[in-house]
Scaffold this motif. Structure first.
Motif, PDB file in Angstrom:
ATOM      1  N   ILE A   3       6.312 -10.491 -28.761  1.00 31.11           N
ATOM      2  CA  ILE A   3       5.916 -10.533 -30.174  1.00 31.11           C
ATOM      3  C   ILE A   3       5.199  -9.238 -30.550  1.00 31.11           C
ATOM      4  CG2 ILE A   3       4.592 -11.798 -31.927  1.00 31.11           C
ATOM      5  CD1 ILE A   3       4.726 -14.265 -30.117  1.00 31.11           C
ATOM      6  N   GLN A   5       2.704  -7.860 -33.266  1.00 30.80           N
ATOM      7  CA  GLN A   5       1.789  -8.344 -34.311  1.00 30.80           C
ATOM      8  C   GLN A   5       1.186  -7.144 -35.025  1.00 30.80           C
ATOM      9  OE1 GLN A   5      -1.088 -10.857 -32.246  1.00 30.80           O
ATOM     10  NE2 GLN A   5       0.319 -12.616 -32.330  1.00 30.80           N
ATOM     11  N   VAL A  25      -4.889 -12.294 -30.466  1.00 27.29           N
ATOM     12  CA  VAL A  25      -3.991 -11.653 -29.490  1.00 27.29           C
ATOM     13  C   VAL A  25      -4.164 -12.331 -28.132  1.00 27.29           C
ATOM     14  CG1 VAL A  25      -3.443  -9.495 -28.281  1.00 27.29           C
ATOM     15  CG2 VAL A  25      -3.996  -9.446 -30.734  1.00 27.29           C
ATOM     16  N   THR A  28      -2.335 -15.512 -27.987  1.00 30.29           N
ATOM     17  CA  THR A  28      -0.886 -15.283 -27.894  1.00 30.29           C
ATOM     18  C   THR A  28      -0.489 -15.003 -26.441  1.00 30.29           C
ATOM     19  OG1 THR A  28      -1.032 -14.288 -30.093  1.00 30.29           O
ATOM     20  CG2 THR A  28       1.020 -13.940 -28.897  1.00 30.29           C
ATOM     21  N   HIS A  33       3.137 -15.382 -23.961  1.00 28.65           N
ATOM     22  CA  HIS A  33       3.958 -14.348 -24.598  1.00 28.65           C
ATOM     23  C   HIS A  33       3.498 -12.950 -24.182  1.00 28.65           C
ATOM     24  CE1 HIS A  33       5.576 -17.510 -27.013  1.00 28.65           C
ATOM     25  NE2 HIS A  33       4.399 -17.803 -27.554  1.00 28.65           N
ATOM     26  N   CYS A  35       2.849  -9.118 -25.822  1.00 27.72           N
ATOM     27  CA  CYS A  35       2.420  -8.733 -27.151  1.00 27.72           C
ATOM     28  C   CYS A  35       2.264  -7.223 -27.266  1.00 27.72           C
ATOM     29  CB  CYS A  35       1.057  -9.401 -27.385  1.00 27.72           C
ATOM     30  SG  CYS A  35       0.721  -9.715 -29.089  1.00 27.72           S
ATOM     31  N   VAL A  37       0.680  -4.643 -30.325  1.00 31.78           N
ATOM     32  CA  VAL A  37      -0.065  -4.771 -31.575  1.00 31.78           C
ATOM     33  C   VAL A  37       0.016  -3.445 -32.344  1.00 31.78           C
ATOM     34  CG1 VAL A  37      -2.308  -5.321 -32.593  1.00 31.78           C
ATOM     35  CG2 VAL A  37      -1.621  -6.395 -30.445  1.00 31.78           C
ATOM     36  N   VAL A 129      -1.494  -4.635 -22.893  1.00 36.97           N
ATOM     37  CA  VAL A 129      -1.185  -4.776 -24.326  1.00 36.97           C
ATOM     38  C   VAL A 129      -1.317  -3.401 -25.002  1.00 36.97           C
ATOM     39  CG1 VAL A 129      -1.823  -5.876 -26.519  1.00 36.97           C
ATOM     40  CG2 VAL A 129      -2.112  -7.128 -24.352  1.00 36.97           C
TER      41      VAL A 129
END
Ligand code: ADP
Ligand code: ASP
Ligand code: MG
Length: 401
Positions: A3, A5, A25, A28, A33, A35, A37, A129
């Motif tokens: 994902i 975001q 976050v 998530t 998941h 992620c 960002v 991330v």
């Protein structure tokens, strides 16, 4: 799922908001998941940077302007990376160039060319991330920016490059509404909206998504959701208009702009290709011309009126005046203080008479229409800027309540 975001200015507007984003976050990631960002600058940072530059010069070097504006997103990206680290997550900030975001060599409104996603893929593969600065890229050795509101476009492009399953745009409203909910209290949140309708709304002034973000999402089939970072409510899905769509009325949404100017060039000679000369010159100088109305007067001259953004009005008049010796038109007149109100809906294709209904509503509200432009799925009217809000409310009541 992978994902992407994206969090807008209000969503990262304070330390508390950044902490709340970090919590989201973290949730998530905890749900299993991966992620990536993308962040905007905190609150009104970009506006404040523009004000600082204007205090130094009215004619800033575009290179330095982009170098300045791109700093806002670096602050929020690094702060969010820190906030994620304090939650025990591995996180790393990426500026545009670090993330491999390449643009055309244009300052202030650059288009994306491609994303070299190796670095991002590598860190995601390591369970880190990436927190990427929106709104910026690189061209040669220069930092470029993508135009105001451009972080949405960064997020969609990153989602396309990473082949993400979903791109979530977190903002300060719960989704895409029938019109700006700050102007019309009765505006309704839409469950879904087609890429085409969203692109029209965004282009016609609905600030909630950057037009190029919608364009890219459609082109690359990115599944796009607009939702609030302040609530857990489901947002609006922007998607191809296929099955699962609600049966719609003729009008899906209403968009508007306030700072519009109209330029009228009177008595342009037909035989000297006057119109082509004027608009070619404006295009090559980067002036975006919107609604154009032309009327033939007699056999050898035309009058032409067109709209531009108010901030471009003086420059436009200057450019056209320079053509006076070549074209010997009679006069040029510029009117500021105008706005544009547009109704948008794919349902218009099969509903004749929508434009007539719009004109009726405007007449009923005593709002004179200065110019009109239409496409298959929209009708736009140029009106006085101070009538825009009233027009939006009346049209919303007539078509959407
Ligand atoms: P962000 O900083 O999160 O990118 P923006 O200010 O760019 O947020 O966009 C969100 C704003 O867009 C909302 O606060 C709202 O006032 C405005 N807006 C305009 N038209 C619409 C619409 N049709 N639906 C939702 N919001 C809209
Ligand atoms: N910070 C930039 C702006 O204010 C980009 C964005 O928020 O999308 O325009
Ligand atoms: Mg925005």
């Amino acid at each position: 799922m992978l994902i992407v975001q994206k969090y807008g200015g209000t969503s990262v507007g304070s330390v508390e908001r950044i902490e709340a984003v970090a919590d989201r976050v973290a949730r998530t990631i905890k749900a299993g998941h991966s992620c990536a960002v993308v962040v905007s600058a905190m609150g009104h940072t970009t506006d404040e940077l523009v004000t600082l530059a204007k205090a130094i010069t009215r004619d800033a070097d575009p290179r330095e302007m982009d170098a300045l504006l791109s700093t806002g997103e670096q602050v929020s990206a690094s702060l969010l990376a820190m906030a994620l680290q304090t939650r025990g997550l591995q996180a790393r900030s990426f500026t545009g160039w670090q993330a491999g975001i390449f643009t055309e060599p244009v300052h202030g409104n650059a288009r994306l060319l491609h994303i070299d996603s190796d670095a991002l893929n590598r860190v995601i593969g390591q369970g880190i991330v990436p927190v990427i600065t929106g709104f910026q890229g690189i061209s040669g050795d220069r930092v470029t920016t993508l135009g105001r509101g451009g972080s949405d476009t960064s997020a969609v492009a990153v989602a396309a490059a990473l082949e993400a399953d979903l791109c979530e745009i977190y903002t300060d409203v719960k989704g895409v509404y029938t019109t700006d909910p700050r102007v019309v209290k009765a505006a309704r949140k839409l469950e879904t909206i087609s890429y085409d309708e969203m692109l029209e709304l965004a282009t016609l002034g609905a600030q909630v998504l950057h037009p190029r973000a919608v364009e890219n999402a459609k082109q690359f089939g990115v599944r796009l959701v607009v939702r609030s970072s302040f609530h857990d409510e489901e947002g609006t899905v922007v998607m191809e208009a296929t099955s699962g769509f609600e049966l719609r009325e003729a009008v899906t949404g209403i968009a508007f702009e306030r700072e519009v100017a109209r330029v009228a060039v009177v008595g342009v000679p037909l035989q000297r290709h006057g119109l082509a000369t004027v608009f070619k010159r404006l295009a090559s100088d980067g002036v975006n011309v919107d609604v154009i109305v032309q009327s033939v007067v007699g056999t050898d001259v035309v009058d032409v009126s067109f709209t531009v953004k108010e901030e471009d009005a003086d420059r436009t008049v200057r450019i056209v005046r320079e053509l006076q010796p070549e074209l010997s038109f009679h006069d040029i007149v510029c009117e500021t203080g105008l706005g544009k109100v547009s109704i948008v809906g794919a349902g218009m294709i099969s509903n004749p008479g929508v434009a007539a209904q719009m004109f009726e509503v405007m007449a009923g509200a005593d709002i004179p229409i200065a110019m009109v432009s239409t496409s298959e799925i929209k009708v736009s009217c140029i009106v006085q800027a101070d009538a825009v809000e009233r027009a939006v409310k009346e049209l919303h009541a007539a078509f959407l309540e």
